[in-house]
Design a protein around this motif. Sequence first.
Motif, PDB file in Angstrom:
ATOM      1  N   VAL A 194       0.989  -1.218  -0.162  1.00 54.46           N
ATOM      2  CA  VAL A 194       0.108  -0.120   0.212  1.00 54.46           C
ATOM      3  C   VAL A 194       0.925   1.181  -0.057  1.00 54.46           C
ATOM      4  N   PRO A 195       0.680   2.340  -0.746  1.00 50.95           N
ATOM      5  CA  PRO A 195       1.537   3.560  -0.793  1.00 50.95           C
ATOM      6  C   PRO A 195       1.683   3.868   0.716  1.00 50.95           C
ATOM      7  N   VAL A 196       2.673   4.096   1.160  1.00 55.77           N
ATOM      8  CA  VAL A 196       2.776   4.269   2.509  1.00 55.77           C
ATOM      9  C   VAL A 196       2.536   5.848   3.147  1.00 55.77           C
ATOM     10  N   TRP A 202      -3.297   5.407   2.219  1.00 56.93           N
ATOM     11  CA  TRP A 202      -3.814   4.433   1.821  1.00 56.93           C
ATOM     12  C   TRP A 202      -5.365   5.211   1.489  1.00 56.93           C
ATOM     13  N   GLU A 203      -6.018   5.227   0.150  1.00 58.32           N
ATOM     14  CA  GLU A 203      -7.181   5.936   0.020  1.00 58.32           C
ATOM     15  C   GLU A 203      -8.419   4.884   0.178  1.00 58.32           C
ATOM     16  N   VAL A 228      -8.015  -3.385  -1.475  1.00 58.88           N
ATOM     17  CA  VAL A 228      -6.781  -4.254  -1.610  1.00 58.88           C
ATOM     18  C   VAL A 228      -7.457  -5.623  -2.142  1.00 58.88           C
ATOM     19  N   THR A 229      -7.353  -6.077  -3.053  1.00 64.57           N
ATOM     20  CA  THR A 229      -8.151  -7.411  -3.565  1.00 64.57           C
ATOM     21  C   THR A 229      -7.148  -8.569  -3.779  1.00 64.57           C
ATOM     22  N   PHE A 230      -7.454  -9.634  -3.263  1.00 63.76           N
ATOM     23  CA  PHE A 230      -6.656 -10.787  -3.382  1.00 63.76           C
ATOM     24  C   PHE A 230      -7.522 -12.036  -4.063  1.00 63.76           C
ATOM     25  N   ARG A 248     -10.658  -3.001   2.832  1.00 65.85           N
ATOM     26  CA  ARG A 248     -10.659  -1.675   2.641  1.00 65.85           C
ATOM     27  C   ARG A 248     -10.790  -1.110   3.986  1.00 65.85           C
ATOM     28  N   HIS A 249     -10.127   0.154   4.268  1.00 62.01           N
ATOM     29  CA  HIS A 249     -10.243   0.851   5.493  1.00 62.01           C
ATOM     30  C   HIS A 249     -11.730   1.732   5.437  1.00 62.01           C
ATOM     31  N   ILE A 250     -12.176   1.786   6.542  1.00 59.76           N
ATOM     32  CA  ILE A 250     -13.447   2.365   6.899  1.00 59.76           C
ATOM     33  C   ILE A 250     -13.322   3.326   7.808  1.00 59.76           C
ATOM     34  N   MET A 251     -12.227   4.073   7.876  1.00 66.83           N
ATOM     35  CA  MET A 251     -11.860   5.232   8.681  1.00 66.83           C
ATOM     36  C   MET A 251     -12.477   6.477   8.185  1.00 66.83           C
ATOM     37  N   ARG A 252     -12.613   7.573   9.023  1.00 68.19           N
ATOM     38  CA  ARG A 252     -13.488   8.750   8.667  1.00 68.19           C
ATOM     39  C   ARG A 252     -12.620   9.638   7.574  1.00 68.19           C
ATOM     40  N   ARG A 253     -11.124   9.410   7.828  1.00 68.30           N
ATOM     41  CA  ARG A 253     -10.287  10.115   7.111  1.00 68.30           C
ATOM     42  C   ARG A 253      -9.875   9.304   5.861  1.00 68.30           C
ATOM     43  N   THR A 254     -10.302  10.071   4.758  1.00 70.25           N
ATOM     44  CA  THR A 254     -10.174   9.383   3.288  1.00 70.25           C
ATOM     45  C   THR A 254      -8.765   9.012   3.046  1.00 70.25           C
ATOM     46  N   LEU A 255      -7.761   9.832   3.351  1.00 68.48           N
ATOM     47  CA  LEU A 255      -6.340   9.287   3.206  1.00 68.48           C
ATOM     48  C   LEU A 255      -5.847   9.174   4.554  1.00 68.48           C
TER      49      LEU A 255
END
Length: 179
Positions: free
Chosen positions: A52-54, A57-58, A63-65, A157-164
Amino acid sequence: MMRYRELLLSPLRTAVRLGRQWTWPAVVILVAMLCLGACQLRETDYRAYCDVPVESWEQHRAVTFPLDSIVLPDGQYRLSITLRTTHDYPFQTLWLLVTTRLQTDSAQWEQTADTLVCNVTDPQGHQLGPGVTRFRYTMPLRSLTVNGPLQGQVQVRHIMRRTLLPGITDVGIIISPER
């Protein structure tokens, strides 16, 4: 008669002479072979990681496996999500949405969506995962019954409030036998 005896004993003397000369490497090889023979082989598992770009992470980037024809021995397995973080991760926890779509038998597909919460630091800000500059976390997700080749996909995927979201370096999956 003496000549015959010398012909028989000559290779033996040579082997003894060489044996003395090569005793140390022979002992090392013997010990290494014994150690390897005593090792217990790990049970079969499947691991996959994605960088993931350090910088960030948008949120809309999952991220798909893909799990295309992964052959594991039949049995019960545990699906776990792994991730690595750096000191740049700004929060104590990380919320993830994990969507799995797996083929349970030849005609049936099963889709699930799970929410995972990973505690990254304690209230004082100390990292909870092992590491020095990158910290690893493994979170068990669910049990799987494997009968034949495993097919489908796992999406994280992350579900944080922050987009980036900065500070996440890798996301991965582990499919390992249940104990």
